[in-house]
Every structure is written in structure tokens, then in C-alpha cells.
Design an enzyme around this catalytic site. Structure first.
Site, mmCIF file in Angstrom:
data_model
loop_
_atom_site.group_PDB
_atom_site.id
_atom_site.type_symbol
_atom_site.label_atom_id
_atom_site.label_comp_id
_atom_site.label_asym_id
_atom_site.label_seq_id
_atom_site.Cartn_x
_atom_site.Cartn_y
_atom_site.Cartn_z
ATOM 1 N N PHE A 128 0.859 -1.188 0.000
ATOM 2 C CA PHE A 128 0.000 0.000 0.000
ATOM 3 C C PHE A 128 0.890 1.231 0.000
ATOM 4 O O PHE A 128 1.722 1.409 0.887
ATOM 5 C CB PHE A 128 -0.933 0.030 1.216
ATOM 6 N N ASP A 153 9.455 2.344 1.548
ATOM 7 C CA ASP A 153 8.310 3.118 2.043
ATOM 8 C C ASP A 153 8.184 2.863 3.551
ATOM 9 O O ASP A 153 7.690 1.817 3.978
ATOM 10 C CB ASP A 153 7.038 2.678 1.295
ATOM 11 N N LYS A 172 2.936 9.863 8.394
ATOM 12 C CA LYS A 172 2.254 9.350 9.595
ATOM 13 C C LYS A 172 2.846 9.868 10.904
ATOM 14 O O LYS A 172 2.541 10.969 11.330
ATOM 15 C CB LYS A 172 2.218 7.819 9.542
HETATM 16 N N1 PLP Z 1 2.553 4.204 2.485
HETATM 17 C C1 PLP Z 1 2.238 3.372 3.479
HETATM 18 C C2 PLP Z 1 3.155 2.248 3.838
HETATM 19 C C3 PLP Z 1 1.045 3.559 4.190
HETATM 20 O O1 PLP Z 1 0.725 2.709 5.185
HETATM 21 C C4 PLP Z 1 0.205 4.636 3.832
HETATM 22 C C5 PLP Z 1 -1.083 4.839 4.525
HETATM 23 O O2 PLP Z 1 -1.617 3.986 5.169
HETATM 24 C C6 PLP Z 1 0.579 5.469 2.772
HETATM 25 C C7 PLP Z 1 1.765 5.234 2.131
HETATM 26 C C8 PLP Z 1 -0.291 6.621 2.354
HETATM 27 O O3 PLP Z 1 -0.240 7.616 3.297
HETATM 28 P P1 PLP Z 1 -1.320 8.812 3.300
HETATM 29 O O4 PLP Z 1 -2.624 8.218 3.681
HETATM 30 O O5 PLP Z 1 -0.770 9.776 4.312
HETATM 31 O O6 PLP Z 1 -1.319 9.386 1.917
#
Ligand code: PLP
Length: 401
Positions: free
Chosen positions: A127, A214, A243
């Protein structure tokens, strides 16, 4: 919420205030928050020092623009570089934007190498966000369905499978990077084997790819280190964060090192709000408090305790597939769809999350104490045990019918 777009299946509760791991709804009912805004509020709610730092900054200066120098942004970039070993930082407002920056860096990197259509290796169950590029990188049809055509330039392989990445390396000369969550969050708290990162690093070195990790969910101390990659000692070239970085004040960051560090030039990328004084002061305060209150040590200690207790207390419960995770990023995979547990836990004043339909995800604030973890377990374990008992009976009845 009649004029709010219908994008979330919300639970029927609204919170009015918070303190530490506790939230109170408008009727004064208290809840233990084992979600922390989905791995955001590491310091918990209403941390006095964090609140004081924000109040001070709100009165001083909230926003200017990236048309000008921003001293707090410089300070935060310096601190993040020192903590991670990375070199340069681009600031944005969210995880998907941090990943957008990473994807743009990979493409620039590819074009510099005269690759016409640069591609990025991404993982099943990954994700990365919900913008067009990041949902295309995401390994979930649910997230993508209805938004085709997807952005091109992603090659998907199974998570934690080095042989699959090697096969892509041999077959596809347009690949320029690999983008991976070392500990998949939304995909079910999936952990990789110990040598996975070393293997990916080796493939990236051999083929001149960027290693892009990520750490939007796994970063900022949640797994017991500032960043999950630090458990294995392999450095990435690019690392998106968000986050937990601002403890609830929106901020994202894309860190880069080596060949990726100097790719962006003026005009290549930007953000109106990215790295403004308020967001940077929030992140600086968050980092200082995590450090000084030794919250990463706490994440390891309490996380180990929670996983061990879950394993012990659920040892006789048929239907628990696996208890896994690192630090305070914990997944309990069941054999059944257990989405209903979220509502049942809420009724018992406990906030939990379920992802991939059958994985209970716990992401409590990093400040959680052992006593609070005990309270969480005292509600959660019987809920799971009773749920499994019901499911096992129903399953057995369906088998004999
Ligand atoms: N990358 C990862 C690993 C995530 O868990 C998330 C959100 O859950 C995102 C990217 C996307 O983040 P945002 O919701 O702040 O755009």
C-alpha cells in the site's frame, strides 16, 4: 456527516478529547486507543510538551512559503539526515505525496540513464497511497478498481520473494528502482525474512536500481528503531515518511541519498504547504520527545510483551493463524473474516483495526505503558477467543450440513 463525501465506512463515534492512549467521546465515555490515528499519534494524545511546542509556534508563525528559506525546515532536514544516514529531504504533507516524490525521483533517475520508459518493481499486497501514481503502485485491486487507466511503469512481484525480483531484473532492462514496505502495514502486517533487504540491496547494486523503502507506516520509532531498515543495517537510496513524523500534524518527507540525493532541481517538484514552520516544529518536537522519553525502547518492550501475551493467552484458541510484527506494529491473523471485531471492541471501549479482512492490527501510541497494555489485552483476548469459538462452531456445522 451529510455533506462530507462518502469515502469512509465510519464507526458511529466521534471523539472530543484525548490524553495519552485514552480518548473520550462527546458523552464522556473513555476508550483505549490501540490505533493511534493509524500509526500517527506515537506520542499519544495531548502530550503536554508537544502541545506546548505547537502553541508556541502557532503564535509565532504558521506558514510562509517555499518561495523563502524556512529555518525550521532546514533544522528538521538536518535532524532526519542525522537519524537516518540519508542526505537530502523533500517535504510534503502525506504518505502518498512522499511516495509520489519517490516515484518522480526514480523516473528522473531513469531518464538520466537514457531509459525511455523507466519502470519500478512493486509488491503484491503493498500500500503506497491513493493518488493516481501511488494507487497504481499499490498491490490491491480494491484500491485500483474504477480508476483505470492506471499509471504505467510498475512491475509487480510477490512480497518477500527475491527470485521473482531477480527474474524481473533479467527480463526487463527498463527497471530503475524497487519500492517496498519492509513491514507491510495495510497488506496485513506482513514481515519479510531476515535476508530480504540484503538480497534486494544486492540486486539494486548489481543492476544500478534505486532501493526505495516506504517507511510511511513502519518509520518514526514504531518498530523499535527510527526506521525499520535499521534493524538490518542496509541503507536505502530513497525513503518516504509521513504518519508518525508530525504526531497528527500533517507532514510527509521523502529522504534521498547517493545517486538520488541531488536529482531534483528547482521547478522539478514542489508543495505549497510542504515543510511549513508549523509542520516542521511539530516534527522536531515529535523527534525530540521520542528520543528523550526513550519511546523506541518502550515500543520494543511493550510490543514484545503484547505479542508474547497474545501467543500465551490464545494458545488454545483454534483459528489463530499467526501473531506477528515488530515493536508496536502488531498483526494477529485469524482463519476467518473478523471485521466485526472492530465494532465489538468499540462497544467495549477499545479501538482496534482489522485489515485484509482477517488481520487484527494493533498500532497503539508508543507511550503505552505495561498497565495499559494489560487493559488492552484484558478486553481483546476474550473478544478474539469468543469470536473464534463462535466461528469454529459455525464452521463445523457448515461442514456437517
Ligand atoms: N505508504 C504506506 C506504507 C502507508 O501505510 C500509507 C497509509 O496507510 C501510505 C503510504 C499513504 O499515506 P497517506 O494516507 O498519508 O497518503
Amino acid at each position: 456527516m451529510t455533506h462530507v463525501m462518502n469515502t469512509y465506512a465510519r464507526l458511529p463515534v466521534a471523539f472530543a478529547r484525548g490524553e495519552g492512549v485514552w480518548l473520550w467521546d462527546a458523552n464522556g465515555k473513555r476508550y483505549l486507543d490501540a490505533v493511534a490515528g493509524i500509526a500517527v499519534c506515537g506520542l499519544g494524545h495531548g502530550h503536554p510538551r508537544f502541545v506546548a511546542a505547537l502553541r508556541e509556534q502557532v503564535g509565532r508563525l504558521i506558514h510562509t512559503s517555499n518561495l523563502y528559506e524556512i529555518t525550521l525546515q532546514e533544522q528538521l532536514a538536518h535532524k532526519l539526515a542525522a537519524l537516518s544516514g540519508m542526505e537530502n529531504v523533500f517535504f510534503c504533507n502525506s504518505g502518498c505525496e512522499a511516495n509520489e516524490a519517490a516515484i518522480k525521483l526514480a523516473r528522473l533517475y531513469g531518464h538520466k540513464k537514457n531509459i525511455e520508459s523507466p519502470a519500478i518493481v512493486v509488491m503484491e499486497k503493498a500500500f503506497h497511497g491513493r493518488t493516481m501514481a501511488t494507487l497504481s503502485a499499490t498491490g490491491s485491486r480494491k484500491v485500483q478498481a474504477g480508476f483505470e487507466p492506471l499509471v504505467a511503469g510498475f512491475v509487480r512481484v510477490p512480497f518477500d520473494d527475491l527470485a521473482a525480483v531477480r527474474r524481473v531484473a533479467e527480463a526487463n532492462r527498463s527497471v530503475v528502482a524497487v519500492l517496498v514496505e519492509l513491514l507491510q502495514g495495510e497488506g496485513g502486517v506482513n514481515v519479510c525474512h531476515d535476508d530480504y533487504l540484503h538480497g534486494l540491496h544486492e540486486i539494486c547494486e548489481t543492476h544500478g536500481w534505486l532501493l526505495m523503502l516506504d517507511e510511511v507506516q513502519s518509520g518514526m520509532g514504531r518498530t523499535g528503531k527510527w526506521f525499520a531498515f535499521q534493524h538490518s543495517g542496509v541503507m536505502p537510496d530513497v525513503m518516504p515518511l509521513a504518519k508518525g513524523l508530525g504526531n497528527g500534524v500533517p507532514i510527509g518527507a521523502c529522504l534521498a541519498a547517493g545517486p538520488a540525493a541531488e536529482l531534483f532541481k528547482p521547478g522539478n517538484h514542489g508543495s505549497t504547504f510542504g515543510g511549513n514552520p508549523l509542520a516542521c516544529s511539530a516534527a522536531l518536537a515529535t523527534l525530540a520527545i521520542i528520543e528523550e522519553e526513550r519511546l523506541m525502547e518502550n515500543a520494543v518492550k511493550i510490543g514484545d510483551f503484547i505479542r508474547a501475551e497474545l501467543a500465551r493467552r490464545l494458545a488454545d484458541a483454534k483459528g489463530v493463524k499467526e501473531i506477528r510484527g515488530a515493536g508496536l506494529m502488531i498483526g494477529i491473523e485469524l482463519e476467518y473474516n473478523c471485521s466485526e471485531l472492530v465494532k465489538q471492541a468499540l462497544e467495549q471501549s477499545l479501538l482496534i483495526n482489522v485489515t485484509m479482512d482477517n488481520v487484527i492490527r494493533l498500532l497503539p501510541p508508543l507511550v503505552i505503558t505495561r498497565e495499559e497494555a494489560e487493559l488492552m489485552l484484558a478486553t481483546l483476548v476474550p473478544l478474539i477467543a469468543e469470536f473464534l469459538a463462535r466461528q469454529n462452531v459455525a464452521h463445523a456445522a457448515a461442514q456437517t450440513a
